[in-house]
Design a protein around this motif. Structure first.
Motif, short mmCIF file in Angstrom:
data_model
loop_
_atom_site.label_atom_id
_atom_site.label_comp_id
_atom_site.label_asym_id
_atom_site.label_seq_id
_atom_site.Cartn_x
_atom_site.Cartn_y
_atom_site.Cartn_z
N PHE A 144 3.40 5.38 7.92
CA PHE A 144 2.01 5.69 8.24
C PHE A 144 1.44 6.75 7.29
O PHE A 144 0.34 6.58 6.74
N LEU A 145 2.20 7.81 7.05
CA LEU A 145 1.70 8.90 6.21
C LEU A 145 1.57 8.49 4.75
O LEU A 145 0.62 8.89 4.07
N GLU A 146 2.52 7.69 4.26
CA GLU A 146 2.51 7.34 2.84
C GLU A 146 1.65 6.11 2.55
O GLU A 146 0.80 6.13 1.65
N LYS A 147 1.85 5.04 3.31
CA LYS A 147 1.17 3.77 2.99
C LYS A 147 -0.25 3.72 3.53
O LYS A 147 -1.12 3.10 2.92
N LEU A 182 -0.60 10.10 1.66
CA LEU A 182 0.12 11.28 1.19
C LEU A 182 1.18 10.88 0.17
O LEU A 182 1.80 9.81 0.29
N PRO A 183 1.45 11.72 -0.83
CA PRO A 183 2.50 11.41 -1.80
C PRO A 183 3.87 11.31 -1.13
O PRO A 183 4.14 12.01 -0.14
N GLY A 184 4.73 10.45 -1.68
CA GLY A 184 6.05 10.26 -1.09
C GLY A 184 6.85 11.55 -1.00
O GLY A 184 7.56 11.78 -0.02
N LYS A 185 6.75 12.40 -2.02
CA LYS A 185 7.48 13.68 -2.01
C LYS A 185 7.01 14.57 -0.86
O LYS A 185 7.82 15.21 -0.18
N GLY A 207 -16.83 6.02 -2.09
CA GLY A 207 -16.38 7.32 -1.61
C GLY A 207 -15.00 7.33 -0.98
O GLY A 207 -14.59 8.35 -0.41
N TYR A 208 -14.27 6.22 -1.08
CA TYR A 208 -12.91 6.18 -0.56
C TYR A 208 -11.96 6.87 -1.54
O TYR A 208 -11.96 6.54 -2.73
N PRO A 209 -11.14 7.81 -1.09
CA PRO A 209 -10.21 8.50 -2.00
C PRO A 209 -9.05 7.58 -2.38
O PRO A 209 -8.57 6.80 -1.56
N ALA A 210 -8.60 7.70 -3.63
CA ALA A 210 -7.45 6.91 -4.07
C ALA A 210 -6.17 7.37 -3.38
O ALA A 210 -5.27 6.57 -3.12
N LYS A 211 -6.09 8.65 -3.07
CA LYS A 211 -4.95 9.21 -2.36
C LYS A 211 -5.40 10.47 -1.64
O LYS A 211 -6.51 10.97 -1.86
N ALA A 212 -4.56 11.00 -0.80
CA ALA A 212 -4.92 12.20 -0.06
C ALA A 212 -4.99 13.41 -0.99
O ALA A 212 -4.17 13.55 -1.90
N ASP A 213 -5.98 14.25 -0.76
CA ASP A 213 -6.13 15.50 -1.51
C ASP A 213 -5.35 16.58 -0.77
O ASP A 213 -5.73 17.00 0.32
N LEU A 214 -4.24 17.04 -1.37
CA LEU A 214 -3.39 18.02 -0.70
C LEU A 214 -4.12 19.33 -0.41
O LEU A 214 -3.78 20.04 0.55
#
Length: 561
Positions: free
Chosen positions: A283-286, A290-293, A451-458
């Motif tokens: 859920f968090l990654e896919k 969120l980055p896998g690390k 406006g959809y982010p490519a990945k989560a902004d930490l």
């Protein structure tokens, strides 16, 4: 009657020896040796679950990304599917020949299979032979783990004093945390040292190969153990079962205990624990991005917190009872599933949640062309425009709704932008893959513009809220699991304990839990709702809450039968 009297006398004498510390091995060493071997086996098993994304690219390269992810999760589940087989096989050995021999075999089988996974060729090197070999080794792992847990839990419980049984066996439960933590640490260290590119290319093999060191230590520790006092008493009284399967499952009273164990404890264990520590990673990654690390680091925090909590709740069950502690854990999870996952998504990637609220996505298509994209073995090809559109959105963690098209064609509507999706029916594998990639690139551009982010902004993550909810689920899972070994052991008599206890445990964890990630992810892909997959865990947890409340009897403090 004479045999029964002798048996009761010998069991009492064994319990007195265990409680007084006169046994050759003290309880501390019994617990340590049993838990160390179990932790190693969990380490082996968790490596695979933690590397699902890389496994999907390495061994299922011919499949599109979403199908490859489902296939890798399905392969993870395949190991669980064979755990009941191991439960019956090694349960019978443990009840007929002794606890020690059974779990020496299981740790050796598990360790050998894990080491060999690190030597397998990739799909690019060997084609479909590579995933075929991987499936075989996963089956070996699952079969071995099916015999491990029951043997270790029973061995410790049969040495423990009645008023310390929850505390003693909770260390077996905490071994799952130590195994998962070890797996995540080895992966994180290797990933950081080599870099993501080298780790994805070949570094993923190192955690599998490193297991050979742990295997040697585990085998050495277990060879130092003697046999369980309860099994020795059975041997001396001539009461060892000759047909454990018949005695465990043909007897109506025993079968009733097996059924109650599965419905009251194991349905919840399979759903609460595996949604917390495995599906949460997917859920968090896919889906959240969120980055896998970062996901590995979060799960490490959860695992570190969980290790002492298992012992805390196991010890608490010695004072207040097994039933109230376990019931509290599963009830907390049941109430928290939907609000918790919504809050986690909002805290981890608020930009994604805002974009989905302000600019919803719609798949305009002919419903008749849409397939149920559940393919655990990765052999089906979903080529219609509808299937391509939905798999791309699910793989990107984008919720959507369906609208019937008037012309039979498929398009993805993002706000006011309409992206046509071509039908790939009839295309060969190479052409279909190219179509998916081209459509995926266009979809990314449309989503970025909207406006959809490519990945989560930490930098935008609400860490306090995110970690708070993760720890709540961790607390629920440990409250349920901490007292469980003692509760299960106390349900069954010594003659058939290994067999009768192991089967419901591994049907619950192996089938309910093992198939949770792949089924939940597939439900998301089918419905377009990021949270729809939670209904799987919710349903099984609800079954256990009701069964525990009305049918499970308290067993704390009772002498082992």
């Amino acid at each position: 009657m004479q045999h029964t009297a002798e048996l009761l006398s010998l069991l009492q004498r064994g319990a007195e020896m265990a409680g007084s510390g006169q046994a050759e091995w003290g309880m501390a060493r019994v617990v340590a040796a049993s838990s160390a071997g179990t932790a190693f086996e969990w380490y082996d098993f968790f490596i695979f679950g933690s590397l699902t994304a890389i496994i999907s690219r390495t061994f299922f390269a011919a499949l599109p990304p979403t199908a490859a992810t489902i296939a890798a999760l399905g392969l993870f589940a395949a190991g669980f599917a064979f755990r009941p087989v191991g439960a019956l096989l090694f349960g019978s050995i443990g009840d007929r020949m002794g606890r020690k021999g059974a779990f020496l075999i299981t740790v050796s089988l598990m360790g050998g299979a894990t080491f060999l996974i690190g030597l397998l060729p990739t799909y690019a090197q060997a084609g479909w032979i590579a995933p075929a070999l991987l499936i075989f080794l996963r089956i070996c792992q699952g079969t071995a783990l099916g015999g491990e847990y029951g043997g270790a839990a029973i061995y410790v419980a049969e040495h423990a004093a009645a008023d310390r049984r929850g505390w003693s066996t909770s260390w077996i439960q905490s071994s799952a945390a130590f195994g998962l933590l070890s797996a995540l640490l080895v992966i994180l260290i290797t990933r950081t040292a080599l870099g993501e590119e080298a780790f994805a290319a070949w570094g993923w093999r190192i955690p599998f190969l490193a297991s050979s060191i742990l295997l040697g230590v585990s085998i050495w520790l277990r060879t130092k153990l003697g046999e369980s006092p309860a099994f020795v008493a059975l041997q001396e009284a001539g009461e060892v079962t000759k047909a454990p399967l018949r005695d465990a499952f043909a007897d109506p009273a025993s079968l009733k205990r097996v059924t109650i164990a599965f419905l009251s404890m194991m349905c919840a264990q399979g759903s609460v624990w595996y949604s917390t520590f495995f599906y949460m990673q997917v859920f968090l990654e896919k889906m959240v991005g969120l980055p896998g690390k970062t996901v590995n680091e979060l799960v490490m925090i959860m695992t570190l917190v969980s290790a002492p909590l298992y012992v805390l709740f196991g010890s608490l069950s010695d004072r207040v009872g097994r039933k109230p502690v376990m019931l509290a854990g599963m009830t907390i999870a049941l109430i928290a599933y939907f609000p918790g996952y919504h809050a986690i998504a909002d805290a981890a990637n608020p930009a994604l949640v805002m974009a989905q609220a302000s600019t919803p996505v719609t798949v305009v298509t002919d419903p008749a062309t849409c397939s149920v994209q559940f393919d655990p073995v990765g052999t089906r090809h979903f080529a219609s425009g509808c299937d391509i559109a939905k798999s791309l959105l699910a793989g990107s963690g984008i919720s959507y709704r369906d609208v019937a098209s008037t012309d039979g064609k498929t398009a993805i509507a993002v706000g006011g932008t309409l992206l046509p999706v071509s039908d790939g029916t009839g295309l060969d594998g190479k052409a279909l893959k190219a179509l998916r990639m081209a459509t995926g690139d266009k979809l990314k551009a449309v989503l970025t513009t909207a406006g959809y982010p490519a990945k989560a902004d930490l930098a935008a993550v609400d860490w306090f809220t995110l970690i708070g909810w993760l720890l709540l689920f961790t607390t629920a899972a440990t409250a349920l699991y901490g007292p469980m070994a003692a509760a299960l052991v106390e349900l069954f008599p010594a003659r058939t304990r290994y067999t009768a206890m192991s089967l419901p445990y591994h049907v619950g964890t192996g089938w309910v839990g093992g198939f949770l990630p792949v089924t939940s992810f597939a439900i998301v892909a089918i419905t377009g709702d990021l949270y729809a997959g939670l209904w799987y865990a919710f349903a099984f947890t609800a079954i256990s809450v009701v069964t525990t409340l009305f049918f499970l009897k308290e067993s704390n403090g009772q002498p082992l039968r």
